[in-house]
Design a protein around this motif. Sequence first.
Motif, PDB file in Angstrom:
ATOM      1  N   ALA A 178      42.560  20.853  35.446  1.00 21.13           N
ATOM      2  CA  ALA A 178      42.680  20.629  34.002  1.00 21.13           C
ATOM      3  C   ALA A 178      41.590  19.685  33.511  1.00 21.13           C
ATOM      4  N   TRP A 179      41.326  18.636  34.277  1.00 22.45           N
ATOM      5  CA  TRP A 179      40.271  17.682  33.907  1.00 22.45           C
ATOM      6  C   TRP A 179      38.911  18.373  33.893  1.00 22.45           C
ATOM      7  N   ALA A 180      38.646  19.196  34.898  1.00 19.17           N
ATOM      8  CA  ALA A 180      37.353  19.878  34.985  1.00 19.17           C
ATOM      9  C   ALA A 180      37.144  20.826  33.802  1.00 19.17           C
ATOM     10  N   VAL A 181      38.191  21.561  33.441  1.00 22.25           N
ATOM     11  CA  VAL A 181      38.080  22.491  32.309  1.00 22.25           C
ATOM     12  C   VAL A 181      37.872  21.729  31.002  1.00 22.25           C
ATOM     13  N   LEU A 182      38.642  20.655  30.825  1.00 21.44           N
ATOM     14  CA  LEU A 182      38.551  19.878  29.591  1.00 21.44           C
ATOM     15  C   LEU A 182      37.163  19.256  29.427  1.00 21.44           C
ATOM     16  N   THR A 183      36.666  18.659  30.499  1.00 22.08           N
ATOM     17  CA  THR A 183      35.362  17.998  30.429  1.00 22.08           C
ATOM     18  C   THR A 183      34.231  19.005  30.244  1.00 22.08           C
ATOM     19  N   SER A 184      34.313  20.131  30.914  1.00 25.71           N
ATOM     20  CA  SER A 184      33.279  21.173  30.773  1.00 25.71           C
ATOM     21  C   SER A 184      33.238  21.715  29.352  1.00 25.71           C
ATOM     22  N   CYS A 185      34.404  21.950  28.771  1.00 28.19           N
ATOM     23  CA  CYS A 185      34.467  22.450  27.396  1.00 28.19           C
ATOM     24  C   CYS A 185      33.932  21.420  26.413  1.00 28.19           C
ATOM     25  N   LEU A 186      34.188  20.136  26.694  1.00 30.59           N
ATOM     26  CA  LEU A 186      33.671  19.085  25.828  1.00 30.59           C
ATOM     27  C   LEU A 186      32.145  19.075  25.852  1.00 30.59           C
ATOM     28  N   LEU A 187      31.560  19.106  27.036  1.00 36.90           N
ATOM     29  CA  LEU A 187      30.099  19.096  27.146  1.00 36.90           C
ATOM     30  C   LEU A 187      29.486  20.330  26.486  1.00 36.90           C
ATOM     31  N   LEU A 188      30.139  21.483  26.662  1.00 35.16           N
ATOM     32  CA  LEU A 188      29.640  22.711  26.044  1.00 35.16           C
ATOM     33  C   LEU A 188      29.689  22.623  24.517  1.00 35.16           C
ATOM     34  N   SER A 189      30.770  22.082  23.985  1.00 31.24           N
ATOM     35  CA  SER A 189      30.888  21.957  22.530  1.00 31.24           C
ATOM     36  C   SER A 189      29.863  20.978  21.972  1.00 31.24           C
ATOM     37  N   MET A 190      29.571  19.917  22.729  1.00 33.33           N
ATOM     38  CA  MET A 190      28.554  18.955  22.294  1.00 33.33           C
ATOM     39  C   MET A 190      27.188  19.619  22.186  1.00 33.33           C
ATOM     40  N   VAL A 191      26.858  20.423  23.188  1.00 37.23           N
ATOM     41  CA  VAL A 191      25.575  21.118  23.175  1.00 37.23           C
ATOM     42  C   VAL A 191      25.513  22.110  22.013  1.00 37.23           C
ATOM     43  N   CYS A 192      26.609  22.832  21.794  1.00 33.99           N
ATOM     44  CA  CYS A 192      26.634  23.817  20.710  1.00 33.99           C
ATOM     45  C   CYS A 192      26.504  23.172  19.339  1.00 33.99           C
ATOM     46  N   VAL A 193      27.072  21.991  19.164  1.00 31.91           N
ATOM     47  CA  VAL A 193      26.963  21.309  17.878  1.00 31.91           C
ATOM     48  C   VAL A 193      25.563  20.756  17.668  1.00 31.91           C
ATOM     49  N   SER A 194      25.059  20.038  18.664  1.00 33.86           N
ATOM     50  CA  SER A 194      23.815  19.292  18.485  1.00 33.86           C
ATOM     51  C   SER A 194      22.560  20.140  18.601  1.00 33.86           C
ATOM     52  N   CYS A 195      22.633  21.284  19.279  1.00 37.31           N
ATOM     53  CA  CYS A 195      21.423  22.080  19.538  1.00 37.31           C
ATOM     54  C   CYS A 195      21.392  23.405  18.792  1.00 37.31           C
ATOM     55  N   ARG A 196      22.402  23.699  18.021  1.00 36.15           N
ATOM     56  CA  ARG A 196      22.457  24.978  17.309  1.00 36.15           C
ATOM     57  C   ARG A 196      21.971  24.807  15.874  1.00 36.15           C
ATOM     58  N   ASP A 197      21.390  25.873  15.342  1.00 38.78           N
ATOM     59  CA  ASP A 197      20.992  25.880  13.931  1.00 38.78           C
ATOM     60  C   ASP A 197      22.239  25.722  13.066  1.00 38.78           C
TER      61      ASP A 197
ATOM     62  N   LYS B   1      27.664  25.726   8.212  1.00 36.25           N
ATOM     63  CA  LYS B   1      28.212  27.035   8.596  1.00 36.25           C
ATOM     64  C   LYS B   1      27.933  27.390  10.054  1.00 36.25           C
ATOM     65  N   GLY B   2      26.736  27.075  10.533  1.00 38.28           N
ATOM     66  CA  GLY B   2      26.334  27.516  11.860  1.00 38.28           C
ATOM     67  C   GLY B   2      26.986  26.793  13.017  1.00 38.28           C
ATOM     68  N   ASN B   3      27.448  25.543  12.804  1.00 41.78           N
ATOM     69  CA  ASN B   3      28.031  24.787  13.918  1.00 41.78           C
ATOM     70  C   ASN B   3      29.365  24.130  13.574  1.00 41.78           C
ATOM     71  N   MET B   4      29.988  24.546  12.484  1.00 44.18           N
ATOM     72  CA  MET B   4      31.255  23.946  12.089  1.00 44.18           C
ATOM     73  C   MET B   4      32.354  24.185  13.110  1.00 44.18           C
ATOM     74  N   CYS B   5      32.457  25.402  13.630  1.00 45.79           N
ATOM     75  CA  CYS B   5      33.491  25.707  14.614  1.00 45.79           C
ATOM     76  C   CYS B   5      33.312  24.868  15.870  1.00 45.79           C
ATOM     77  N   ALA B   6      32.074  24.770  16.342  1.00 48.36           N
ATOM     78  CA  ALA B   6      31.799  23.963  17.533  1.00 48.36           C
ATOM     79  C   ALA B   6      32.087  22.489  17.268  1.00 48.36           C
ATOM     80  N   PHE B   7      31.831  22.015  16.040  1.00 47.60           N
ATOM     81  CA  PHE B   7      32.099  20.617  15.709  1.00 47.60           C
ATOM     82  C   PHE B   7      33.598  20.315  15.756  1.00 47.60           C
ATOM     83  N   ARG B   8      34.404  21.211  15.231  1.00 47.84           N
ATOM     84  CA  ARG B   8      35.855  20.997  15.273  1.00 47.84           C
ATOM     85  C   ARG B   8      36.355  20.976  16.707  1.00 47.84           C
TER      86      ARG B   8
END
Length: 285
Positions: A177-196, A256-263
Motif C-alpha cells: 500500500a505504501w509503495a502504490v501510494l508513494t508511486s502515485c504521488l510522484l507520478l502526479s507531481m510529475v504530471c502537474v509540474s511537467c505538463r502543458d 485545463k491541462g493539469n487540473m486533474c493531476a493537481f487534484r
Amino acid sequence: MTMASTAATATTSAGSSPTTHDGVQQENDADASPLAAPSGPSQEDRRTQHWRASAWAVGCVDPTWEDTKQSAAIRRRQRRNGQVDERSSREKEVAGYLTFASWICAAVGAKRVGNMAVLIGTIEGGGDGNEYEPQLSCVLGPYWPVNMFVVFPFVIGLSVVAVIVGLPKQHPGVIAAWAVLTSCLLLSMVCVSCRDPGMLRRHSEKPDNVEGGQDWIWNDQALTYRPKKAKYDPECACIFEEFDHVCPWTGTAIAKGNMCAFRCFVTLIMATIVFDVILLVSKVA
C-alpha cells in the motif's frame, strides 16, 4: 604693422577659443563615430518584435533565457548606479526566480513560451487556425526551482525515512500500500509540474465554429482573442484555458491541462504524509 598683426592674432584666437573648438570637435567626432550608430535593435525592440510575432498568446517578455540573463545584468548595473527599481515586490520576486532559472534553462537549451520553459517539444507553428500545431511534451513553470529543490526533496526524503525506519518488519500488505501510494504521488507531481497547463495559441481574429458556443473576447496583454474561461497570468506571461491559479509548490500554472493531476497530487500528498507519520510513530512507540 605690428599692432595690426597683433590685433589679427587676437581676433583669430578670440574667434576660435580652445574650449569652444574642442567641444565642437568632440561633438562632431561623436556624431561621426561608428559606435554612436545603433548596431541593431535594442533589447526592448527585440522583446516587442517577438511578442507581436509569437504564435502563442503570451505577454511582452524576453524572447530567450539568454535575454533574461542580460536583463538581470542591466538591472544590477542600474542598482549600482543608484537608479530606483519601480517594479512591484511581486514582479521582483518573479524576476528573481526567472533569473535563477535562466542560467539552467539556457545551459540545457530550453525553449521559451512566455515565462514557461519548454524542455521537450516544438513551439513553432500553430496560431490563427494553422493546421500544424506545436507539441509541448515537457513544460516547466516559472517557479520550478521551488518544486525541484523543495517539494521533490521533501517527498523523497520523507519516503526514504519511511523505508529505513517505518517499513521494516511491516506486513506485506502495508508495504504494498505504501509503495502504490508513494508511486502515485510522484507520478502526479510529475504530471502537474511537467505538463502543458493549457497554453492558448494566438488568435488574431475571432474563431468561427467555437465549441460549446462560448464567446471569445479580446485580450490586450497577449494580443489575442480568448475564451471567457481562459485568463492571462502575468507570472507565467501566458493565457491558459480554464485557468485556476499558479501553484508555487508545483512550480507552474494550474489550468485545463493539469487540473486533474493537481487534484490527485493534493489528495495523495496529504494521504502519503499521514501514512508515513503513522508508520514512523508506530515504530517509535
